[in-house]
Design a protein around this motif. Structure first.
Motif, PDB file in Angstrom:
ATOM      1  N   TYR A  37       0.828  -1.210   0.000  1.00 58.53           N
ATOM      2  CA  TYR A  37       0.000   0.000   0.000  1.00 58.53           C
ATOM      3  C   TYR A  37       0.864   1.261   0.000  1.00 58.53           C
ATOM      4  O   TYR A  37       0.614   2.205  -0.771  1.00 58.53           O
ATOM      5  CB  TYR A  37      -0.923   0.017   1.215  1.00 58.53           C
ATOM      6  N   SER A  39       1.094   4.052  -2.983  1.00 60.96           N
ATOM      7  CA  SER A  39       0.675   5.417  -2.649  1.00 60.96           C
ATOM      8  C   SER A  39       1.670   6.467  -3.149  1.00 60.96           C
ATOM      9  O   SER A  39       1.306   7.633  -3.337  1.00 60.96           O
ATOM     10  CB  SER A  39       0.484   5.564  -1.131  1.00 60.96           C
ATOM     11  N   LEU A  64      -6.242   1.993  -3.776  1.00 62.56           N
ATOM     12  CA  LEU A  64      -6.840   0.673  -3.569  1.00 62.56           C
ATOM     13  C   LEU A  64      -7.315   0.069  -4.885  1.00 62.56           C
ATOM     14  O   LEU A  64      -7.155  -1.134  -5.121  1.00 62.56           O
ATOM     15  CB  LEU A  64      -7.986   0.771  -2.572  1.00 62.56           C
ATOM     16  N   ARG A  83      -1.864  -6.153   0.398  1.00 59.73           N
ATOM     17  CA  ARG A  83      -1.660  -4.704   0.507  1.00 59.73           C
ATOM     18  C   ARG A  83      -0.893  -4.293   1.768  1.00 59.73           C
ATOM     19  O   ARG A  83      -0.225  -3.253   1.766  1.00 59.73           O
ATOM     20  CB  ARG A  83      -2.989  -3.957   0.434  1.00 59.73           C
ATOM     21  N   ASP A  84      -0.966  -5.097   2.822  1.00 61.56           N
ATOM     22  CA  ASP A  84      -0.254  -4.742   4.058  1.00 61.56           C
ATOM     23  C   ASP A  84       1.065  -5.484   4.215  1.00 61.56           C
ATOM     24  O   ASP A  84       1.751  -5.332   5.230  1.00 61.56           O
ATOM     25  CB  ASP A  84      -1.149  -5.023   5.272  1.00 61.56           C
TER      26      ASP A  84
END
Length: 263
Positions: A104, A108, A131, A143-144
């Motif tokens: 993520y 970003s 997302l 994503r984490d």
């Protein structure tokens, strides 16, 4: 000179005219003239050292050049770096990862050119785009995760998602499939092609695998000693007799012989 950030209705293309560029006062690329329309995918081919990456770096404004580069009809000597970063995105081959970011956090970074100030926070719209970009490459479940824990193919998909989040008008690919398994090479280029066609983006890339070039390209230019020696559709360029001269091997016959072994 730089790609303009302005848009002029009716001129929906990138035009490069009489472009020269190189290093330490020596021109590597010479008299490059080409045009790429929105929604088109152009691949640059040629032997090592012919100027492929130098041409990409010139378009990305990473090195100085002489000549003109016009995007949507406007050429400018002055640009705002932050706005330029919104318009042109570069994806290169996989290299060693030195920063422990999550998927993520990495994706970003593609939204940073859109932030209003250095210490601005991501907006709800930014988060939504991030997302959606992660979802597009099928990594929502990761994503984490730290990108240092991912495979090479997954990492390249992360950087592709970052490019999607950036949403540039011109996408530059510098051998992005190097070191990837064949499956991931095809998947990555398929993602790029579908996204570019859907959103009318310009894609200019460098690939060594001529099979992938043949499959994915709308247009192809072949460089030799820094000059364009052949251009057209993939069928036209890869069937041109100059291919054998430039690569010093009969690639077409070699590929046909390989194909026969599959039958």
């Amino acid at each position: 000179m730089h790609i303009s950030i302005l848009k002029i209705k009716g001129d929906r293309m990138l035009k490069i005219k009489e472009l020269y560029s190189g290093y330490n006062g020596v021109d590597i690329i010479k008299n490059i003239n080409l045009q790429v329309n929105r929604g088109e995918i152009l691949f640059i081919i040629g032997p090592n050292g012919c100027g492929k990456s130098t041409l990409l770096k010139s378009i990305a404004n990473l090195i100085e050049y002489r000549g003109t580069i016009k995007f949507e009809g406007v050429d400018s000597n002055i640009h705002v770096r932050k706005i330029f970063a919104q318009k042109v995105g570069l994806m290169s081959q996989l290299s060693e990862i030195h920063f422990p970011y999550t998927v993520y956090e990495t994706v970003s970074l593609g939204r940073y050119p859109y932030l209003k100030g250095t210490f601005s926070s991501l907006s709800k719209e930014d988060i939504k785009i991030i997302l959606e970009s992660i979802e597009k490459v099928g990594l929502m479940d990761y994503r984490d995760k730290m990108i240092t824990e991912l495979s090479g193919g997954q990492i390249q998909r992360v950087f592709l998602a970052k490019l999607f989040a950036q949403n540039p008008e011109i996408i530059l690919l510098d051998e992005p499939t190097n070191h990837l398994d064949f499956k991931y090479q095809v998947e990555l280029l398929d993602h790029v092609k579908r996204w570019a066609k859907t959103n009318k983006k310009i894609v200019i890339g460098v690939l060594h695998d001529l099979n992938l070039v043949h499959y994915f390209a709308d247009k192809v230019i072949m460089l030799d000693n820094g000059e364009i020696v052949s251009e057209g559709t993939s069928m036209e360029v890869l069937n041109n007799d100059k291919l054998k001269d430039v690569y010093d091997i009969d690639i077409k016959s070699f590929m046909k012989n390989i194909l026969n072994k599959w039958e």
